[in-house]
Write a protein that holds these residues in place. Sequence first.
Motif, PDB file in Angstrom:
ATOM      1  N   MET A   1      42.108  47.613  64.489  1.00 24.11           N
ATOM      2  CA  MET A   1      41.989  47.756  65.924  1.00 24.11           C
ATOM      3  C   MET A   1      42.639  46.545  66.592  1.00 24.11           C
ATOM      4  SD  MET A   1      41.132  49.473  68.509  1.00 24.11           S
ATOM      5  CE  MET A   1      40.719  50.788  67.412  1.00 24.11           C
ATOM      6  N   TYR A   2      43.297  46.791  67.691  1.00 24.24           N
ATOM      7  CA  TYR A   2      43.994  45.731  68.411  1.00 24.24           C
ATOM      8  C   TYR A   2      43.323  45.455  69.739  1.00 24.24           C
ATOM      9  CZ  TYR A   2      47.808  46.080  65.100  1.00 24.24           C
ATOM     10  OH  TYR A   2      48.568  46.056  63.973  1.00 24.24           O
ATOM     11  N   ASN A  56      42.382  42.518  65.766  1.00 23.21           N
ATOM     12  CA  ASN A  56      40.993  42.067  65.744  1.00 23.21           C
ATOM     13  C   ASN A  56      40.633  41.418  64.413  1.00 23.21           C
ATOM     14  OD1 ASN A  56      40.572  42.963  68.302  1.00 23.21           O
ATOM     15  ND2 ASN A  56      39.310  44.705  67.709  1.00 23.21           N
ATOM     16  N   ASP A  57      39.899  40.331  64.531  1.00 20.79           N
ATOM     17  CA  ASP A  57      39.358  39.600  63.382  1.00 20.79           C
ATOM     18  C   ASP A  57      40.428  38.980  62.477  1.00 20.79           C
ATOM     19  OD1 ASP A  57      36.757  40.299  64.194  1.00 20.79           O
ATOM     20  OD2 ASP A  57      36.909  42.210  63.133  1.00 20.79           O
ATOM     21  N   SER A  58      41.670  38.929  62.931  1.00 20.59           N
ATOM     22  CA  SER A  58      42.723  38.339  62.092  1.00 20.59           C
ATOM     23  C   SER A  58      42.675  36.815  62.116  1.00 20.59           C
ATOM     24  CB  SER A  58      44.103  38.805  62.547  1.00 20.59           C
ATOM     25  OG  SER A  58      44.423  38.250  63.820  1.00 20.59           O
ATOM     26  N   LEU A  59      42.090  36.261  63.164  1.00 19.11           N
ATOM     27  CA  LEU A  59      42.028  34.810  63.360  1.00 19.11           C
ATOM     28  C   LEU A  59      43.421  34.179  63.314  1.00 19.11           C
ATOM     29  CD1 LEU A  59      38.855  33.974  61.258  1.00 19.11           C
ATOM     30  CD2 LEU A  59      39.013  34.496  63.703  1.00 19.11           C
ATOM     31  N   THR A  60      44.423  34.971  63.659  1.00 20.19           N
ATOM     32  CA  THR A  60      45.803  34.493  63.705  1.00 20.19           C
ATOM     33  C   THR A  60      46.367  34.826  65.079  1.00 20.19           C
ATOM     34  OG1 THR A  60      46.053  34.997  61.368  1.00 20.19           O
ATOM     35  CG2 THR A  60      48.075  34.660  62.628  1.00 20.19           C
ATOM     36  N   LEU A  61      46.879  33.824  65.746  1.00 21.02           N
ATOM     37  CA  LEU A  61      47.475  34.037  67.055  1.00 21.02           C
ATOM     38  C   LEU A  61      48.912  34.519  66.879  1.00 21.02           C
ATOM     39  CD1 LEU A  61      46.861  33.758  70.067  1.00 21.02           C
ATOM     40  CD2 LEU A  61      47.826  31.472  69.953  1.00 21.02           C
TER      41      LEU A  61
END
Length: 101
Positions: A1-2, A56-61
């Motif tokens: 999900m984005y 979501n939840d990637s913790l990467t910008l």
Amino acid sequence: MYACLLTLCLFKDTYRSVNYNTDVRHAARALMLSFDSTIHSNLSVGMPIDFMLYKNDSLTLPKGRRVDEHDEYFNTIRHQWSEALRRTLIELPKCPDGYWR
């Protein structure tokens, strides 16, 4: 999900064309067109548009993209959308007699 899908819900016009299950690329196009409509209707809104799709939840910008008035893709879809709206407006049924009383 984005995360951009959450942002789309804030734009009333865009929400009519996307839902929770909409492909993120389709949703991104709808969001870009929603911004274009806002730019046309509100003098305090203008280019550039800073656009980013965060997973979501990637913790990467993500790097993101700055869309300005020279962006070829943005100009292509905004002009195509404008033409489609013009054609559709012409094809809509005429108002019934006495409608504007």
